[in-house]
Motif scaffolding. Structure first.
Motif, PDB file in Angstrom:
ATOM      1  N   VAL A  80       0.834  -1.209   0.000  1.00  0.00           N
ATOM      2  CA  VAL A  80       0.000   0.000   0.000  1.00  0.00           C
ATOM      3  C   VAL A  80       0.867   1.256   0.000  1.00  0.00           C
ATOM      4  O   VAL A  80       0.641   2.179  -0.797  1.00  0.00           O
ATOM      5  N   SER A  83       2.725   2.085  -3.194  1.00  0.00           N
ATOM      6  CA  SER A  83       1.843   2.640  -4.229  1.00  0.00           C
ATOM      7  C   SER A  83       1.450   4.085  -3.937  1.00  0.00           C
ATOM      8  O   SER A  83       0.737   4.697  -4.730  1.00  0.00           O
ATOM      9  N   GLY A  85      -0.243   4.999  -1.137  1.00  0.00           N
ATOM     10  CA  GLY A  85      -1.484   5.019  -0.378  1.00  0.00           C
ATOM     11  C   GLY A  85      -1.253   4.757   1.093  1.00  0.00           C
ATOM     12  O   GLY A  85      -0.119   4.778   1.589  1.00  0.00           O
ATOM     13  N   ASP A  87      -3.407   2.476   4.538  1.00  0.00           N
ATOM     14  CA  ASP A  87      -4.526   1.618   4.935  1.00  0.00           C
ATOM     15  C   ASP A  87      -4.628   1.624   6.459  1.00  0.00           C
ATOM     16  O   ASP A  87      -3.801   1.040   7.144  1.00  0.00           O
ATOM     17  N   GLY A 130     -10.672  -0.334  -1.822  1.00  0.00           N
ATOM     18  CA  GLY A 130     -10.156  -0.146  -3.172  1.00  0.00           C
ATOM     19  C   GLY A 130     -11.180   0.474  -4.106  1.00  0.00           C
ATOM     20  O   GLY A 130     -10.851   1.340  -4.932  1.00  0.00           O
ATOM     21  N   PRO A 140      -7.248   7.752   0.015  1.00  0.00           N
ATOM     22  CA  PRO A 140      -7.001   6.511   0.767  1.00  0.00           C
ATOM     23  C   PRO A 140      -7.130   6.688   2.279  1.00  0.00           C
ATOM     24  O   PRO A 140      -7.649   5.803   2.957  1.00  0.00           O
ATOM     25  N   THR A 144     -10.055   4.359   3.991  1.00  0.00           N
ATOM     26  CA  THR A 144      -9.677   3.304   4.937  1.00  0.00           C
ATOM     27  C   THR A 144     -10.036   3.694   6.372  1.00  0.00           C
ATOM     28  O   THR A 144     -10.277   2.821   7.213  1.00  0.00           O
ATOM     29  N   LYS A 239      -4.335  -1.251  -8.351  1.00  0.00           N
ATOM     30  CA  LYS A 239      -4.727  -0.562  -7.124  1.00  0.00           C
ATOM     31  C   LYS A 239      -5.786  -1.354  -6.365  1.00  0.00           C
ATOM     32  O   LYS A 239      -5.755  -1.428  -5.129  1.00  0.00           O
ATOM     33  N   ILE A 242      -3.961  -4.135  -4.641  1.00  0.00           N
ATOM     34  CA  ILE A 242      -3.180  -3.684  -3.488  1.00  0.00           C
ATOM     35  C   ILE A 242      -4.033  -3.663  -2.226  1.00  0.00           C
ATOM     36  O   ILE A 242      -3.629  -4.196  -1.173  1.00  0.00           O
ATOM     37  N   TYR A 243      -5.228  -3.088  -2.320  1.00  0.00           N
ATOM     38  CA  TYR A 243      -6.061  -2.960  -1.115  1.00  0.00           C
ATOM     39  C   TYR A 243      -6.744  -4.279  -0.756  1.00  0.00           C
ATOM     40  O   TYR A 243      -6.952  -4.567   0.430  1.00  0.00           O
ATOM     41  N   SER A 246      -3.998  -6.143   1.016  1.00  0.00           N
ATOM     42  CA  SER A 246      -3.803  -5.638   2.369  1.00  0.00           C
ATOM     43  C   SER A 246      -4.897  -6.153   3.303  1.00  0.00           C
ATOM     44  O   SER A 246      -4.614  -6.613   4.421  1.00  0.00           O
TER      45      SER A 246
END
Length: 346
Positions: A80, A83, A85, A87, A130, A140, A144, A239, A242-243, A246
């Motif tokens: 995360v 990138s 971002g 979380d 995401g 983000p 989150t 993307k 990625i989330y 995570s």
């Protein structure tokens, strides 16, 4: 009479010191990770000198067993942060996933099915984050944060008191200690299936991030999302991945932690997202995105874990000081990152 033969002056050569300097500058991005590894080694040496019994198989075993969930969380946050971002929902995911899992297991559900459900809860929360970020252009941090409040609230609705797994639950098998080396007295090298699961997560994440097109796209997005799009990289899909990754790893961490502790409650995981971010940053992941190492985040998690061990061994340091020390270490590494970035720009 023959003309005198003159030898042309030797071409100036770069001194060895200058060559070392150039090599260090070319690898400046890895300096925070090297610094984290050095601090870890120094902490081990200080612990052995000040308190003794640090260089023991039992200490190493407990370090990995007690921090397996943090290693898994840090790996997810590495993707995360690289990138560009953030979380904040992973701690709440652990609370929601662990409370749900314990209640389902005690209701008679099959242990393996419960584990799958716990992981899927994390995946769904990650997917929701995401989608908010990618399709609704929510920052983000805000997306989150909203998922954090949602997860924590749902966990509180399920139970406001600790719930324990039944003694015969199969989930507890993931926390069972397996003796690898039988040392003198209690100085044994032991692992748990949870530690092995964390190891598999680290290996898989290393391969994906450092050896695949998806990993290169993660770095490209962190460097410049617009440039990544212009290069034809699959920004949207990456993307979302990625989330989801995570959140999924937060679900896996919930399984590992619940199996080790044997219980869950709605306040589990408070502040763990900050610990995971700190581990990633200490391990060399740049908060600005575009750079980081999976293995560096593992070292960062072990630094935080070893710090807790040393504070416990000391006995004179209040537990509340842990957050102060963590903040100080994090500040040092953030400043180190800033220095590296400034040096590169020059």
């Amino acid at each position: 009479m023959s003309a005198a033969i003159t030898t042309p002056p030797a071409a100036p050569t770069t001194s060895r010191l200058e060559r070392v300097r150039q090599q260090l500058l070319s690898r400046a991005d890895s300096l925070p990770t090297v610094a984290a590894l050095l601090i870890f080694v120094l902490m081990l040496g200080y612990g052995e000198f000040a308190y003794g019994r640090i260089f023991q198989l039992s200490t190493v075993s407990n370090l990995f067993i007690n921090n397996a969930h943090l290693i898994i969380l840090a790996v997810g946050l590495t993707f995360v942060i690289i990138s560009g971002g953030i979380d904040l929902s992973v701690g709440a995911i652990i609370a929601l996933s662990s409370v749900s899992g314990v209640m389902l297991a005690n209701a008679g559900w099959n242990a393996w099915l419960v584990i799958v459900v716990m992981i899927l809860i994390g995946s769904l929360v990650g997917l929701a984050s995401g989608v908010l970020i990618q399709y609704f252009n929510v920052q983000p941090f805000i997306a989150t944060l909203a998922m954090m409040f949602l997860g924590r609230g749902l966990a509180s609705m399920l139970s406001t008191v600790p719930v324990r797994l039944d003694e015969g639950s199969g989930i507890l098998l993931l926390g069972t200690k397996i003796k690898i080396i039988d040392g003198p007295k209690v100085n044994d090298l032991v692992i748990t299936p949870g530690v092995l699961l964390a190891l598999l997560v680290v290996i898989a994440a290393f391969i994906i991030l450092h050896r695949t097109r998806t990993g290169r796209t993660v770095y490209a997005i962190g460097g410049s999302e617009q440039s990544a799009s212009l290069m034809g990289l699959s920004v949207v899909r990456t993307k979302l991945f990625i989330y989801v990754a995570s959140g999924t790893l937060a679900g896996v961490a919930a399984v590992v932690y619940t199996a080790r502790l044997g219980s869950a409650q709605n306040i589990t995981g408070i502040g763990w997202e900050l610990d995971a971010i700190a581990a990633a940053v200490i391990g060399g992941t740049l908060l600005t995105g575009g750079f980081g190492y999976v293995l560096g985040s593992v070292v960062g998690a072990l630094v935080l874990g070893l710090m807790n061990v040393l504070i416990t061994r000391d006995g004179g340091i209040p537990p509340e000081a842990t957050t102060i020390i963590t903040g100080g270490i994090l500040l040092i590494f953030v400043l180190l990152q800033r220095a590296v970035i400034s040096r590169q720009r020059e």
